[in-house]
Design a protein around this motif. Sequence first.
Motif, mmCIF file in Angstrom:
data_model
loop_
_atom_site.group_PDB
_atom_site.id
_atom_site.type_symbol
_atom_site.label_atom_id
_atom_site.label_comp_id
_atom_site.label_asym_id
_atom_site.label_seq_id
_atom_site.Cartn_x
_atom_site.Cartn_y
_atom_site.Cartn_z
ATOM 1 N N SER A 1 34.762 51.593 32.379
ATOM 2 C CA SER A 1 33.532 51.023 32.922
ATOM 3 C C SER A 1 33.650 49.510 33.131
ATOM 4 N N LEU B 1 32.923 45.830 39.316
ATOM 5 C CA LEU B 1 32.666 46.497 38.040
ATOM 6 C C LEU B 1 31.254 46.179 37.573
ATOM 7 N N TYR C 1 38.143 43.855 41.073
ATOM 8 C CA TYR C 1 39.600 43.663 41.161
ATOM 9 C C TYR C 1 40.054 43.490 42.597
ATOM 10 N N GLN D 1 31.560 53.867 28.822
ATOM 11 C CA GLN D 1 32.645 54.818 29.034
ATOM 12 C C GLN D 1 33.951 54.092 29.319
ATOM 13 N N THR E 1 36.550 45.858 28.828
ATOM 14 C CA THR E 1 37.649 44.926 28.539
ATOM 15 C C THR E 1 37.653 43.772 29.531
ATOM 16 N N THR E 2 37.400 44.113 30.800
ATOM 17 C CA THR E 2 37.372 43.077 31.832
ATOM 18 C C THR E 2 36.289 42.050 31.513
HETATM 19 N N1 LIG Z 1 44.644 44.649 36.691
HETATM 20 C C1 LIG Z 1 43.854 45.572 37.267
HETATM 21 N N2 LIG Z 1 43.920 45.748 38.598
HETATM 22 C C2 LIG Z 1 43.130 46.647 39.193
HETATM 23 N N3 LIG Z 1 42.257 47.406 38.552
HETATM 24 C C3 LIG Z 1 42.130 47.272 37.216
HETATM 25 C C4 LIG Z 1 42.923 46.366 36.521
HETATM 26 N N4 LIG Z 1 42.597 46.391 35.186
HETATM 27 C C5 LIG Z 1 41.640 47.333 35.084
HETATM 28 N N5 LIG Z 1 41.354 47.843 36.283
HETATM 29 C C6 LIG Z 1 40.356 48.847 36.572
HETATM 30 O O1 LIG Z 1 39.101 48.310 36.269
HETATM 31 C C7 LIG Z 1 38.318 49.267 35.623
HETATM 32 C C8 LIG Z 1 37.813 48.716 34.297
HETATM 33 O O2 LIG Z 1 38.872 48.573 33.419
HETATM 34 P P1 LIG Z 1 38.638 48.065 31.932
HETATM 35 O O3 LIG Z 1 37.910 46.796 31.996
HETATM 36 O O4 LIG Z 1 39.935 48.065 31.208
HETATM 37 O O5 LIG Z 1 37.656 49.200 31.374
HETATM 38 P P2 LIG Z 1 37.354 49.610 29.886
HETATM 39 O O6 LIG Z 1 37.858 48.558 28.984
HETATM 40 O O7 LIG Z 1 35.869 49.733 29.845
HETATM 41 O O8 LIG Z 1 37.986 50.917 29.659
HETATM 42 C C9 LIG Z 1 39.152 50.512 35.470
HETATM 43 O O9 LIG Z 1 38.789 51.427 36.463
HETATM 44 C C10 LIG Z 1 40.564 50.034 35.679
HETATM 45 O O10 LIG Z 1 41.295 51.039 36.345
#
Ligand SMILES: Nc1ncnc2c1ncn2[C@@H]1O[C@H](COP(=O)(O)OP(=O)(O)O)[C@@H](O)[C@H]1O
Lengths: 491, 219
Positions: free
Chosen positions: B40, B18, B11, B37, B43-44
């Motif tokens: 982790s 990540l 990010y 977890q 979703t990204t």
């Molecule tokens: N738009 C964003 N900007 C900055 N950090 C983000 C953003 N979206 C998610 N994160 C961070 O990226 C990490 C992974 O998020 P995510 O992909 O939603 O994880 P998961 O789906 O496995 O719970 C998390 O630590 C979250 O805080």
Amino acid sequence: MNFFKRAWLNLTAKKGRSILLILVTSAIMLFVLAGLLIRNAADSATSNAKRSVGATVTLSANRAAAFKQMRSRSSTSKTSRPKLTTSPVKLSDAKQIAQLNNIASYSATVSTSANATGFDAISTSGNSSTSGGMGMKGGSTSGSGDIAISGVTSTSSTPAFEEKSSKMTKGRGITTSDEGTNHVVIESELAKQDNLSVGDSIKLKATTGTKKTYTMTIVGIYKASSSTSTQQGPGATDPSNSVYTSYTFANTVKGSKYQNTADSVTFKVSNPAKVSAVKTAGKKLINTSKYSLTTNDSSYQTVKASMANVKSFADKIVWLVTIAGTIILALIVILMIRERRYEIGVLLSLGEARWKIVAQFFVEMVMVLVVSIAVAGVGGKFVGNQLGQQLVSQQATTATTSSTATQTKGGQPGVGGSAPSGNRKPSDNMSGAPGSHTSGTTTQKQAELDVSVTVFDLVELGGFGLAIMFLSIMLAAGGILRLQPKKVLID
Amino acid sequence: MLKTTDLGYWYDRQENSLFEHVNLEFKSGTSYAIVGQSGSGKTTFLSLLAGLDKPRAGQIELNGEPINKIGLNNYRKSHVAIVFQSYNLFNYMSPLNNLLTAMAVTDSSHRGDKAFAAAMLHKLGITDAQMTKNVQKLSGGQQQRVAIARTMVCDAKLVVADEPTGNLDEENTKYVIEQFQRIAHDQHKCVIIVTHESDVAKACDHSYRLAKHEFALEG
Ligand SMILES: Nc1ncnc2c1ncn2[C@@H]1O[C@H](COP(=O)(O)OP(=O)(O)O)[C@@H](O)[C@H]1O
Ligand SMILES: [Mg+2]
């Protein structure tokens, strides 16, 4: 075109929001329509005024040039008293001018006077006997008879009859068929005093020229409104002593050299906007050192000016409301788009093109607009009428004030002989009876501001509405175009 | 059919990435689970596969063609169907219109086929009465079934789902997983499901665990 269907589904599913949108849009459209209605009404009132408020061009002797000539002559020859010589207008000249474009009709005026013989003229107490000098039409050789003769082409084309300050009460008026006859139209007061009626004969004795006595046949009796008597200068006889004959008779009284002439000829211009063009064209046909062409379109100018005021005010309303409406609707659409970010995100995740999402919003707003225009059309008549009435009453007051000022100036004694500034015809000042100013009719015409909603108005309103919607959507579209589906759907 | 090459995402800064150098392959006719977890980066990762975001490093190929070449909008329109935890339906439409709209937007080969859409909804246990009332009047489980039916009426060969059972009870979860299996096996599509529920992961053909910035095959 799936976005049409989506727009429809959205509007019908969220009825409350749609109704609110329609109400806001209707209000904005109503204001735009009110402005458009007043503007269009002012437009058509101006063009009506062009047709009904006549403008005239008058051919008469060029007095300014005559004065100049007199002065130069008096400086060289000191033997004789300086004499003002002006030429009567030749009817052949008048006929040529009448051929020009935009001339609707023309009428000749010959003023003279004669003495009543065998009947009594009306004598007004305080009426000085020094008549002849001040209120006289210059250049004419008419003496100081107690009956003022207005020789005309037709009575109906004189200002007094046109503006209805004089009316025929019995018999008929003078027409072109009376040329070469001794027919006369007299005023009702004179008729009453001398117990005269249509068909009777009266005798008139010329005071100058032939000094002959003429036997006249009364063909009609007219009534001059009393208000016109305020118009006359001290030199004129009582207005009731004014009679109308054919201009040919007046010329006969004045003498043989006046045949086929007139003191002045007034041309009615069919389109008042063309008055100066007519004047320019007319000047080429006449000897400008002897004759002059003067215009009178002051009534038209007054109406035009006051309508221009209404129109510019209405224009401002239209633009102000359009700008304000665009801002208001743009804010609403921006808010709506924020509220619908999720829906936009889903569409984007399905791979919908962004312009089609913008198009959906536009279609929704256009659907709202169509209903709103119908609502505004119903309410517009009412609002437009109220506003129009308000404006006209304001404008009419201003117009009356200004034309009253002109009237006073033109009606001053002694001014009558000079170029017809405020009045329509120089001859009016001499006789006093016919002729008053046009302020009354002018104001009435302005009051006829027709405020009705036509299909054209609604189409024009639709155009403005579409422009407003388009601008609002464009202002708000940035929100859609920048939206990231990931941010919308995943947070 | 879907292949990632040296895929990486962060990010703010690369040091906080990540994941990096992810080389995975997803085949059609198969279902995959991605576990890990919370936070982790599941979703990204899925948003990259779904064409909702661009990778910071590496690339994704669909049948050998990089998806940025296809164009992310086109890719989403024609090749991928997405199911989210929060259903992502048009809240102003009925289930039937939701499906018809998706079919129209994605230029599905069944575009405009109302009977086909209704048959799919039937298959997923949505009754005729439920089909035509507003989608918000349905329960969470029913809404998720509508979202799944939507992936079935579209032509996309790739179906990605992010925590599709997150808001569902046990019974509905079981049902939804069964449907995803049928999509993979009967419709011969590639199904990738992000989940934190081990039951869901076990039901899939394969499962990857995202831990310590790396993907590891678990089963
Ligand atoms: N738009 C964003 N900007 C900055 N950090 C983000 C953003 N979206 C998610 N994160 C961070 O990226 C990490 C992974 O998020 P995510 O992909 O939603 O994880 P998961 O789906 O496995 O719970 C998390 O630590 C979250 O805080
Ligand atoms: Mg997640």
